[in-house]
Design an enzyme around this catalytic site. Structure first.
Site, PDB file in Angstrom:
ATOM      1  CG  PHE A  56      -1.897   1.084   1.262  1.00 19.39           C
ATOM      2  CD1 PHE A  56      -2.886   1.188   0.290  1.00 19.39           C
ATOM      3  CD2 PHE A  56      -1.833   2.056   2.251  1.00 19.39           C
ATOM      4  CE1 PHE A  56      -3.789   2.229   0.319  1.00 19.39           C
ATOM      5  CE2 PHE A  56      -2.741   3.103   2.285  1.00 19.39           C
ATOM      6  CZ  PHE A  56      -3.726   3.196   1.311  1.00 19.39           C
ATOM      7  CG  ASP A  57      -0.852   5.113  -0.742  1.00 19.08           C
ATOM      8  OD1 ASP A  57      -1.282   4.436   0.202  1.00 19.08           O
ATOM      9  OD2 ASP A  57      -1.454   6.108  -1.180  1.00 19.08           O
ATOM     10  CG  ASP A  92      -1.160  -3.071   5.269  1.00 15.27           C
ATOM     11  OD1 ASP A  92      -1.976  -2.626   6.096  1.00 15.27           O
ATOM     12  OD2 ASP A  92      -0.774  -2.416   4.276  1.00 15.27           O
ATOM     13  CB  ALA A 149      -6.785  -1.942   5.907  1.00 18.52           C
ATOM     14  CG  HIS A 198      -1.345   9.946  -4.234  1.00 18.83           C
ATOM     15  ND1 HIS A 198      -0.163   9.530  -3.667  1.00 18.83           N
ATOM     16  CD2 HIS A 198      -2.317   9.495  -3.410  1.00 18.83           C
ATOM     17  CE1 HIS A 198      -0.408   8.846  -2.572  1.00 18.83           C
ATOM     18  NE2 HIS A 198      -1.717   8.813  -2.380  1.00 18.83           N
TER      19      HIS A 198
END
Ligand SMILES: *Cc1c(COP(=O)(O)O)cnc(C)c1O
Length: 447
Positions: A112-113, A203, A205, A438
């Site tokens: 993920f970013d 991770d 989420a 971004h």
């Protein structure tokens, strides 16, 4: 909570998106009709969650709300230790401060970013080991979030053990389209990690959505409950980072789950420095209460089925209109293939972002780019990175919109698709930040 939403005219939207420099993060939310920017913190809390808010314990240390959260995490995930943080990236910041150093390598599945950001910020490298099927939107594969175990083993073999602090497995895999990782794959990662003596961090989420896909797609799990599946999934991890704004259905919150006391002690120091004391870590007592309740609701099969079916409803409508989308549909979002949507645009003109802007102009619908803007520049060469996929993500908030809203979104995008050959120029960057550009980038139309 039920909130009102606002319609607007195309002329207004043209003005607003120009003022936002063609970056939808810079729009005011009241200038958006249907907001599919993210499912992060945008869900509607339940009556039970709101009542939990009323009985939050706001003691600085040792609050009952902390122990409620600790018990819930132990019960659902099996982790003995945990640290509350204000959101997911804060959990990454704290845990990675204890684990990642310059020159390290962190293999994983389409990081993920913020995860990648926290790795690269520490001058370490994120190595993507996602299976190749994930990068072809026309192939149906039930677990496109899977790691290629061959690729992973190559990485584990090519670096000394002390250079690899952990393997990160993102469940579901956000960057490759909300795609799940199978139990078999999680088990495979664990076996390799054991063979090379490396830690595994999930991770997490959208762990519950991942469990739903295991239950509905993987042989041997059809009769297991979501909670049983979750427990088995996490039995293959040494630690977890969690953005509770997703599957815990709260507006803000996060945590780290851990098995190892020594690592807990090390991370606790950073938690106190960056987040707050270890029994609240950036969250108020009432928020920890709502979070515990949200974790329970988020792991109920009926809720998950309703949610994931709504995502599939939007996806199916788009397919009926011929719009090219990533299949199978993700757990939290439908991903539109911008390369196939706007093949006439050069990648340097940001096809997916151009599509984001066109959809906003068409119907006031805010999606988000998951493509070259998000992929950022290579930290060493400073060249733009062009990822394998250029996607427009339509992310569905939890318990917020009806399928009627989904019909509106599908029709708006179908209208853009019908006139897609008239879109002959895209966007260029006017100003960008050195990392995670971004969010704040300013763009202009290419003329
Ligand atoms: C949202 C998310 C994060 C970061 O969490 P925040 O709460 O936004 O800071 C990390 N990993 C994944 C997979 C996510 O979806």
């Amino acid at each position: 909570m039920v909130e009102s939403i606002h319609r607007s005219t195309r002329a207004q939207r043209e003005q607003w998106i120009k003022e936002a420099n063609y970056n939808v993060f810079k729009l005011r939310s009241e200038h958006v009709f249907i907001d599919l920017l993210t499912d992060s913190g945008t869900g509607a809390m339940s009556d039970r969650q709101w009542s939990e808010m009323m009985v939050g314990d706001e003691s600085y240390a040792g609050a009952s709300s902390y122990f409620k959260m600790k018990d819930t995490i132990k019960e659902l995930f099996g982790f003995e230790y945990f640290l509350p943080t204000h959101q997911g990236r804060a959990a990454e910041n704290v845990l990675f401060s204890a684990l990642v150093k310059a020159g390290d390598v962190v293999p994983g599945n389409s990081h993920f970013d913020t995860t990648k950001g926290h790795i690269e910020f520490r001058k370490a490298k994120a190595v993507d080991c996602t299976i190749k099927e994930a990068f072809n939107t026309t192939i149906f594969h039930p677990f496109k979030g899977n790691l290629d175990l061959g690729k992973l083993e190559d990485v584990l073999k090519s670096y000394p053990q002390e250079k690899i602090p952990f393997i990160v497995v993102t469940i579901t895999c956000n960057s490759s389209g909300g795609q799940p990782v199978s139990m078999e794959n999680l088990r495979g990662v664990r076996q390799l990690a054991d063979k090379y003596g490396i830690m595994v961090v999930f991770d997490s989420a959208r762990f519950a959505e991942n469990a739903y896909f295991i239950k509905t797609r993987e042989a041997g799990y059809e009769n297991k409950s979501i909670r049983e599946i979750v427990l088995e999934m996490f039995s293959y991890a040494d630690a977890m980072t969690m953005s509770s704004k997703k599957d815990a259905i709260v507006n803000m919150g996060g945590f780290i789950g851990l098995r190892d006391k020594e690592l807990f002690d090390k991370a606790a120091v950073f938690n106190i420095m960056f987040e707050g004391y270890i029994t609240y870590g950036g969250m108020s007592g009432r928020d920890m209460n709502a979070l515990s309740q949200g974790l329970r609701e988020g792991t109920e099969f009926d809720y998950l089925e309703t949610r994931i079916s709504q995502v599939a409803y939007l996806g199916t409508r788009l397919v009926e209109f011929g719009v090219p989308v990533q299949q199978p549909f993700g757990g939290h979002a439908v991903f539109v293939d911008a390369r196939r949507f706007l093949p006439q645009l050069p990648k340097e003109q940001f096809q997916a972002q151009t599509l984001v802007v066109e959809l906003y102009l068409e119907g006031g619908v805010r999606g988000v780019e998951i493509g070259a803007l998000l992929a950022d520049r290579d930290p060493e060469t400073r060249e733009n990175r062009f990822p394998a996929l250029e996607l427009l993500r339509l992310t569905i908030p939890r318990r917020v919109y009806t399928n009627n809203h989904m019909d509106y979104v599908a029709t708006a995008l179908a209208n853009v698709y019908e006139r897609s050959n008239t879109i002959t120029s895209g966007l260029k960057i006017v100003h960008e930040a050195p990392i995670m550009r971004h969010f704040t980038v300013d763009l202009a139309k290419v003329v």
